[in-house]
Every structure is written in structure tokens, then in C-alpha cells.
Design a protein around this motif. Structure first.
Motif, PDB file in Angstrom:
ATOM      1  N   GLU A   1       1.443   7.054  -6.554  1.00 14.18           N
ATOM      2  CA  GLU A   1       0.312   7.925  -6.860  1.00 14.18           C
ATOM      3  C   GLU A   1       0.615   9.376  -6.495  1.00 14.18           C
ATOM      4  OE1 GLU A   1      -4.347   8.514  -5.483  1.00 14.18           O
ATOM      5  OE2 GLU A   1      -3.346   6.612  -5.087  1.00 14.18           O
ATOM      6  N   VAL A   2       1.204   9.574  -5.312  1.00 16.98           N
ATOM      7  CA  VAL A   2       1.480  10.933  -4.829  1.00 16.98           C
ATOM      8  C   VAL A   2       2.613  11.577  -5.612  1.00 16.98           C
ATOM      9  CG1 VAL A   2       2.329  12.289  -2.865  1.00 16.98           C
ATOM     10  CG2 VAL A   2       0.615  10.505  -2.501  1.00 16.98           C
TER      11      VAL A   2
ATOM     12  N   GLN B 251       2.159   1.786  -3.546  1.00 16.39           N
ATOM     13  CA  GLN B 251       1.124   2.294  -4.440  1.00 16.39           C
ATOM     14  C   GLN B 251       0.822   3.766  -4.168  1.00 16.39           C
ATOM     15  OE1 GLN B 251      -0.528   0.438  -7.067  1.00 16.39           O
ATOM     16  NE2 GLN B 251       1.350  -0.696  -6.616  1.00 16.39           N
ATOM     17  N   ARG B 252       0.756   4.106  -2.878  1.00 13.44           N
ATOM     18  CA  ARG B 252       0.457   5.489  -2.508  1.00 13.44           C
ATOM     19  C   ARG B 252       1.605   6.406  -2.908  1.00 13.44           C
ATOM     20  NH1 ARG B 252       0.760   8.359   2.336  1.00 13.44           N
ATOM     21  NH2 ARG B 252       1.578   6.522   3.394  1.00 13.44           N
ATOM     22  N   CYS B 253       2.845   5.937  -2.724  1.00  6.80           N
ATOM     23  CA  CYS B 253       4.003   6.742  -3.105  1.00  6.80           C
ATOM     24  C   CYS B 253       3.988   7.015  -4.610  1.00  6.80           C
ATOM     25  CB  CYS B 253       5.288   6.033  -2.696  1.00  6.80           C
ATOM     26  SG  CYS B 253       6.785   6.960  -3.079  1.00  6.80           S
TER      27      CYS B 253
ATOM     28  N   GLU C 161       0.827  -1.208   0.000  1.00  8.13           N
ATOM     29  CA  GLU C 161       0.000   0.000   0.000  1.00  8.13           C
ATOM     30  C   GLU C 161       0.863   1.261   0.000  1.00  8.13           C
ATOM     31  OE1 GLU C 161      -2.266  -3.426   1.012  1.00  8.13           O
ATOM     32  OE2 GLU C 161      -0.467  -2.628   2.039  1.00  8.13           O
ATOM     33  N   ASP C 162       1.962   1.227   0.763  1.00 10.20           N
ATOM     34  CA  ASP C 162       2.871   2.375   0.772  1.00 10.20           C
ATOM     35  C   ASP C 162       3.433   2.625  -0.626  1.00 10.20           C
ATOM     36  OD1 ASP C 162       2.587   2.738   3.522  1.00 10.20           O
ATOM     37  OD2 ASP C 162       4.401   1.588   4.005  1.00 10.20           O
TER      38      ASP C 162
END
Length: 316
Positions: free
Chosen positions: A214-215, A210-212, A207-208
Motif C-alpha cells: 500500500e505504501v 499488505q502495508r508495504c 499485515e506488513d
């Protein structure tokens, strides 16, 4: 998605790289830094820190290993970069991110973030001294104490000819504080330079990652501390694999013990295994209890015996 196993001084040595690339689909590894001061280092220094040079610059499982250099003299960094490439390194990485006081005191690592002009000179010299077909990359932080400096830093490195930039999304003064991570600055950098940017910092789970992505909009991810906390983090981040269970971690610990005791760092084995446990206990409660048992021992034999007993207990 490209996922790179990053350098950790004194932790991710060639034995750890060998083991982690065997169980993960990493696209690249970067070595612990080769310290350059005022001379051309002998071949033996490069072979000691990167024995993979003797096998085509790859781990036995086929993952490329790039030599990282640290220093402040453009001429000598260029000379040593040329040598590393001659010996088989598939490119060169330059360390502008190490926050260690001992390194910064001698004008190496993150202290150079305060001097983008010198960073430019270093990258330009290394780029001109090495085969243009091989990448020259730089690992930076957002700045020394002000993340707004990242734009000047990244521009200097990009203008000097770096092929990729790894950005650890904290300043030097932030250290490794989790709440100091500033991924949004990488997103801003992506709009200002054309070179690919690799994001680094606070990637512990799928999840980290994927979020990284994305951000930041980054082109790849680099994992460092998390890869030691969770041995199969590369595949977790890249392929959403399940977290490795404790029984398999124990197998790895015993395998690593064999590597270390038979290898050239056997005398350092107790310290190395304790260091690894210090990371593992963040992910595995079982590691905390075992750490209490092994920390009193300074010889390999009793530590290996404790690990073997724990493995027997886990399958009983």
C-alpha cells in the motif's frame, strides 16, 4: 502478488531453498552471491552455489532460481553472467546491496551505490552479454548514507537496461535497523522509472506485506530474514496463512538436519543450525530454550538428539 525468497549469504543455501520452496508458494529464489573479481569462473563454482542449475534452474518443487553475481568489473561480470545463463540460470541478479565490510572493502556490494556510473556500466555489460529473453535484475539499497541518492541510483540501473529493480528501503549505513526503513522512497521511485520495483525490508507478517504494498505501490515483495524467522512466511504474506506452529518447525529442523548431514556441508551443520535458531527465537519462544541447549555442542549427533527429544516432548 509475487513473493520472492531473497538471498542471504551463508544462510539461504540450496538446502534451505529446497525446503522453503517445498512449503511455500514462492515465485522466485535468488542465490547467495557468486563473487566475481578478474576471471571467468569455472562451471563448478556455479554448480556449487546453485546446484539447481542441473535441474533446469529450478528447485525440486519447481520454483525458478536466479543466480546472483557480485563484483565491480563490468567485463568479468558480463562474462560470468553469460556463463551462468548458459548453465541454465533463468536470468541474472546483480548485488549492489550487500553491506558487509569484507565485501565493501573489495569494492563489491553496497559500496558501488556511491558510483552510479559504474553501476550503469555493470548492468549494461551484463544485459548485453545475456539472452535478451531472460531478465537482468539488480538489488540495491536507497544509497550509501543518504536516501536521496536512490533516484540517481535507480535511474542508472534502469537506463542501463535492468528489467526489474529490488529496493531494500534503507541505506547502507542504516544496516538493518527496523526504525530506519523508508518505504516511502519506493513510492517516489515508482513515479520516476518504468521498470517494475520489488520492495524489500521489514516484512515479517501478512499485515506488513499488505502495508508495504500500500505504501510503496511496488510490483512484488522480497522476503529475506523474515523467511528464516518464520519458515512459512511466503504463504503468510501471499495467502494470509496462519503462522507455522512450533511442532511443524521442529519437523523442519529435523528435515534440514538430514539434508545438511547427508549433504556437502555436513561439517558446517552445527553452525548452520545455531544460525537458524538465532532467527527462529524472534518468532518462537520455544526456540530460545532449545538454543541454550544446543549452543554448547559442536557435533551434529548431540544436536539432532536434542531436536528429537524436543519433538517427542511436544507431542507427549
Amino acid at each position: 502478488m509475487r513473493v520472492i525468497l531473497g538471498p542471504m549469504e551463508g544462510v539461504v543455501d540450496h538446502l534451505m531453498r529446497e525446503m522453503l520452496t517445498e512449503i511455500n508458494d514462492y515465485d522466485l529464489c535468488v542465490t547467495e552471491f557468486v563473487r566475481v573479481v578478474d576471471q571467468l569462473l569455472p562451471n563448478s563454482v556455479f554448480y556449487r552455489l546453485c546446484p539447481e542449475l542441473r535441474q533446469g534452474g529450478k528447485t525440486l518443487s519447481g520454483t525458478p532460481v536466479r543466480v546472483q553475481l557480485l563484483g565491480q568489473d563490468p567485463h568479468w561480470l558480463a562474462e560470468n553472467a553469460h556463463r551462468a545463463v548458459q548453465l541454465g540460470s533463468p536470468g541474472i541478479d546483480i548485488n549492489f546491496g550487500c553491506p558487509a565490510k569484507s565485501v565493501n572493502k573489495s569494492r563489491g556490494g553496497a559500496v558501488l551505490l556511491q558510483d552510479p556510473a559504474l553501476m550503469y556500466d555493470i548492468v549494461k555489460a551484463v544485459r548485453e552479454a545475456t539472452d535478451p529473453r531472460l531478465p537482468v535484475t539488480a538489488k540495491v539499497r536507497l544509497g550509501w548514507d543518504d536516501p536521496e541518492h536512490c533516484f540517481e541510483i535507480a535511474d542508472a540501473v534502469a537506463q542501463a537496461g535492468a528489467d526489474e529493480i529490488v529496493v531494500h528501503a534503507r541505506t547502507k549505513t542504516d544496516g538493518y535497523k527496523a526504525d530506519a526503513i523508508k518505504w516511502d522512497y519506493i513510492r517516489q521511485l515508482k513515479t520516476k522509472i518504468s521498470q517494475p520495483i520489488i520492495a524489500n525490508g521489514e516484512i515479517w507478517t501478512y499485515e506488513d506485506g499488505q502495508r508495504c504494498m500500500e505504501v510503496t505501490g511496488s510490483d512484488a515483495l522480497m522476503v529475506c530474514r523474515g523467511a528464516i524467522n518464520l519458515p512459512n512466511l511466503g504463504n503468510v504474506v501471499k495467502h494470509n496463512h496462519a503462522h507455522m506452529d512450533w511442532e511443524h518447525v521442529l519437523e523442519l529442523l529435523l528435515k534440514y538436519s538430514t539434508y545438511e548431514i547427508k549433504g556437502d556441508k555436513g561439517l558446517y551443520y552445527p553452525n548452520r543450525i545455531k544460525q537458524w535458531f538465532a532467527y527462529l527465537r524472534h518468532e518462537y519462544p520455544q526456540a530460545q530454550a532449545l538454543f541454550s541447549d544446543i549452543r554448547a555442542h559442536n557435533k551434529a549427533a548431540p544436536i539432532v538428539a536434542i531436536l528429537q527429544q524436543a519433538q517427542q516432548d511436544s507431542v507427549a
